[in-house]
Write a protein that holds these residues in place. Structure first.
Motif, PDB file in Angstrom:
ATOM      1  N   SER A  95     108.297  36.803 -59.136  1.00  0.00           N
ATOM      2  CA  SER A  95     108.756  37.319 -60.429  1.00  0.00           C
ATOM      3  C   SER A  95     108.034  38.614 -60.785  1.00  0.00           C
ATOM      4  N   ARG A  96     106.751  38.682 -60.504  1.00  0.00           N
ATOM      5  CA  ARG A  96     105.986  39.900 -60.774  1.00  0.00           C
ATOM      6  C   ARG A  96     106.524  41.063 -59.951  1.00  0.00           C
ATOM      7  N   ALA A  97     106.788  40.786 -58.674  1.00  0.00           N
ATOM      8  CA  ALA A  97     107.309  41.841 -57.794  1.00  0.00           C
ATOM      9  C   ALA A  97     108.684  42.305 -58.252  1.00  0.00           C
ATOM     10  N   ARG A  98     109.513  41.368 -58.692  1.00  0.00           N
ATOM     11  CA  ARG A  98     110.853  41.718 -59.154  1.00  0.00           C
ATOM     12  C   ARG A  98     110.784  42.647 -60.365  1.00  0.00           C
ATOM     13  N   LEU A  99     109.873  42.373 -61.277  1.00  0.00           N
ATOM     14  CA  LEU A  99     109.736  43.217 -62.460  1.00  0.00           C
ATOM     15  C   LEU A  99     109.176  44.588 -62.103  1.00  0.00           C
ATOM     16  N   ARG A 100     108.250  44.635 -61.150  1.00  0.00           N
ATOM     17  CA  ARG A 100     107.700  45.929 -60.718  1.00  0.00           C
ATOM     18  C   ARG A 100     108.782  46.790 -60.070  1.00  0.00           C
ATOM     19  N   VAL A 101     109.600  46.176 -59.224  1.00  0.00           N
ATOM     20  CA  VAL A 101     110.683  46.919 -58.574  1.00  0.00           C
ATOM     21  C   VAL A 101     111.682  47.420 -59.620  1.00  0.00           C
ATOM     22  N   ALA A 102     111.983  46.583 -60.612  1.00  0.00           N
ATOM     23  CA  ALA A 102     112.896  47.003 -61.677  1.00  0.00           C
ATOM     24  C   ALA A 102     112.348  48.219 -62.409  1.00  0.00           C
ATOM     25  N   ALA A 103     111.039  48.227 -62.671  1.00  0.00           N
ATOM     26  CA  ALA A 103     110.426  49.370 -63.352  1.00  0.00           C
ATOM     27  C   ALA A 103     110.542  50.638 -62.508  1.00  0.00           C
ATOM     28  N   VAL A 104     110.349  50.495 -61.198  1.00  0.00           N
ATOM     29  CA  VAL A 104     110.483  51.650 -60.305  1.00  0.00           C
ATOM     30  C   VAL A 104     111.913  52.185 -60.335  1.00  0.00           C
ATOM     31  N   ARG A 105     112.890  51.281 -60.314  1.00  0.00           N
ATOM     32  CA  ARG A 105     114.294  51.702 -60.365  1.00  0.00           C
ATOM     33  C   ARG A 105     114.583  52.468 -61.657  1.00  0.00           C
ATOM     34  N   ILE A 106     114.054  51.971 -62.769  1.00  0.00           N
ATOM     35  CA  ILE A 106     114.271  52.646 -64.053  1.00  0.00           C
ATOM     36  C   ILE A 106     113.649  54.041 -64.028  1.00  0.00           C
ATOM     37  N   GLU A 107     112.443  54.143 -63.492  1.00  0.00           N
ATOM     38  CA  GLU A 107     111.771  55.438 -63.416  1.00  0.00           C
ATOM     39  C   GLU A 107     112.543  56.422 -62.542  1.00  0.00           C
ATOM     40  N   LYS A 108     113.137  55.940 -61.475  1.00  0.00           N
ATOM     41  CA  LYS A 108     113.844  56.816 -60.533  1.00  0.00           C
ATOM     42  C   LYS A 108     115.290  57.082 -60.943  1.00  0.00           C
ATOM     43  N   ASP A 109     115.919  56.133 -61.645  1.00  0.00           N
ATOM     44  CA  ASP A 109     117.340  56.262 -61.968  1.00  0.00           C
ATOM     45  C   ASP A 109     117.591  56.691 -63.415  1.00  0.00           C
ATOM     46  N   TRP A 110     116.930  56.057 -64.372  1.00  0.00           N
ATOM     47  CA  TRP A 110     117.210  56.333 -65.779  1.00  0.00           C
ATOM     48  C   TRP A 110     116.458  57.550 -66.297  1.00  0.00           C
ATOM     49  N   LEU A 111     115.157  57.600 -66.036  1.00  0.00           N
ATOM     50  CA  LEU A 111     114.333  58.627 -66.675  1.00  0.00           C
ATOM     51  C   LEU A 111     114.704  60.055 -66.266  1.00  0.00           C
ATOM     52  N   PRO A 112     115.082  60.303 -65.006  1.00  0.00           N
ATOM     53  CA  PRO A 112     115.529  61.672 -64.690  1.00  0.00           C
ATOM     54  C   PRO A 112     116.766  62.091 -65.483  1.00  0.00           C
ATOM     55  N   GLU A 113     117.656  61.136 -65.757  1.00  0.00           N
ATOM     56  CA  GLU A 113     118.836  61.462 -66.565  1.00  0.00           C
ATOM     57  C   GLU A 113     118.424  61.778 -68.004  1.00  0.00           C
ATOM     58  N   VAL A 114     117.456  61.038 -68.532  1.00  0.00           N
ATOM     59  CA  VAL A 114     116.942  61.335 -69.872  1.00  0.00           C
ATOM     60  C   VAL A 114     116.382  62.754 -69.913  1.00  0.00           C
ATOM     61  N   ASP A 115     115.627  63.129 -68.876  1.00  0.00           N
ATOM     62  CA  ASP A 115     115.051  64.477 -68.830  1.00  0.00           C
ATOM     63  C   ASP A 115     116.145  65.543 -68.807  1.00  0.00           C
ATOM     64  N   LYS A 116     117.215  65.298 -68.061  1.00  0.00           N
ATOM     65  CA  LYS A 116     118.318  66.271 -67.993  1.00  0.00           C
ATOM     66  C   LYS A 116     119.010  66.397 -69.351  1.00  0.00           C
ATOM     67  N   ILE A 117     119.182  65.268 -70.039  1.00  0.00           N
ATOM     68  CA  ILE A 117     119.806  65.315 -71.364  1.00  0.00           C
ATOM     69  C   ILE A 117     118.941  66.123 -72.321  1.00  0.00           C
ATOM     70  N   ARG A 118     117.660  65.876 -72.280  1.00  0.00           N
ATOM     71  CA  ARG A 118     116.749  66.573 -73.182  1.00  0.00           C
ATOM     72  C   ARG A 118     116.694  68.069 -72.889  1.00  0.00           C
ATOM     73  N   ALA A 119     116.898  68.425 -71.631  1.00  0.00           N
ATOM     74  CA  ALA A 119     116.871  69.843 -71.261  1.00  0.00           C
ATOM     75  C   ALA A 119     118.079  70.585 -71.815  1.00  0.00           C
ATOM     76  N   GLY A 120     119.168  69.856 -72.112  1.00  0.00           N
ATOM     77  CA  GLY A 120     120.347  70.465 -72.701  1.00  0.00           C
ATOM     78  C   GLY A 120     121.187  71.232 -71.696  1.00  0.00           C
ATOM     79  N   GLY A 121     122.125  71.984 -72.217  1.00  0.00           N
ATOM     80  CA  GLY A 121     123.001  72.762 -71.351  1.00  0.00           C
ATOM     81  C   GLY A 121     124.100  71.914 -70.736  1.00  0.00           C
ATOM     82  N   ARG A 122     124.842  72.516 -69.824  1.00  0.00           N
ATOM     83  CA  ARG A 122     125.979  71.852 -69.219  1.00  0.00           C
ATOM     84  C   ARG A 122     125.615  70.562 -68.477  1.00  0.00           C
ATOM     85  N   PRO A 123     124.486  70.504 -67.742  1.00  0.00           N
ATOM     86  CA  PRO A 123     124.156  69.275 -67.017  1.00  0.00           C
ATOM     87  C   PRO A 123     123.925  68.062 -67.918  1.00  0.00           C
ATOM     88  N   ALA A 124     123.664  68.291 -69.202  1.00  0.00           N
ATOM     89  CA  ALA A 124     123.347  67.182 -70.103  1.00  0.00           C
ATOM     90  C   ALA A 124     124.519  66.223 -70.261  1.00  0.00           C
TER      91      ALA A 124
END
Length: 212
Positions: A95-124
């Motif tokens: 269970s601990r490993a599953r949660l750690r992997v989920a956190a890694v996925r969020i960092e790699k998949d969700w957070l870069p999109e958040v950064d692009k939205i915050r940067a604005g412009g057409r890519p947002a």
């Protein structure tokens, strides 16, 4: 590493005002009910005392007496182990490993999109669409348990909740399809710990009536 003398006997967190990873660390501290000194810094211009402590000048950076920690996962797991009640990770290794992997996925998949939205412009706009699709793909996970992948609150929730909090501010509407995600967020947002974790800038990301 160089230690700032004024921090030798204090638990101190260097944090920016509106960063998800910093919010994540603050939410872990709030969930533990730990008192600490919050030092708000400008990520673009980290102060010299932070650079003396952390050569990368990154946030969050945690100081516990003579110990300096950076990298958000390291900071959060240290807090969980240093202050064991309430525990924010399950006991069994799978269970601990599953949660750690989920956190890694969020960092790699969700957070870069958040950064692009915050940067604005057409890519947002494309980033908003991708983030919405990624979130909606996780709806079964939110339906399966009261918290994210776990019956009790965990370190993974401390990363997920700050993302969900920011969705209206980022212009991401999950619609009816995302009701289970919205409901999950509301359960956490109305806790005293979540309120304590936020900076004034983060509180301003939602209208006051949504925070009541």
């Amino acid at each position: 590493m160089v230690q700032n003398p004024r921090l030798r006997n204090a638990l101190t967190l260097y944090t920016t005002a509106d960063d998800i990873q910093c919010h994540r660390a603050r939410l872990v501290l709030a969930a533990k009910g730990v008192s600490y000194e919050r030092v708000l810094v400008d990520h673009a211009r980290p102060p010299q005392d932070l650079l003396d402590l952390n050569p990368y000048g990154s946030t969050p950076t945690l100081i516990d007496r003579d110990l300096t920690l950076f990298d958000t996962a390291v900071v959060c797991e240290y807090i969980d182990e240093r202050y064991p009640h309430p525990p924010l990770m399950p006991i069994d290794p799978q269970s601990r490993a599953r949660l750690r992997v989920a956190a890694v996925r969020i960092e790699k998949d969700w957070l870069p999109e958040v950064d692009k939205i915050r940067a604005g412009g057409r890519p947002a706009d494309a980033a908003r669409k991708r983030l919405r699709e990624q979130l909606l793909s996780t709806v079964p996970l939110f339906k399966a348990s009261r918290f994210f992948l776990n019956p009790e609150m965990s370190l993974a929730d401390c990363l997920v909740a700050p993302v969900i909090w920011r969705l209206p501010w980022l212009g991401v509407d999950l619609g009816r399809e995302g009701k289970s995600i919205v409901d999950y967020g509301e359960r956490l947002f109305h806790s005293q710990g979540f309120a304590r974790s936020m900076t004034d800038e983060e509180k301003a990301m939602r209208p006051v009536h949504e925070q009541a």
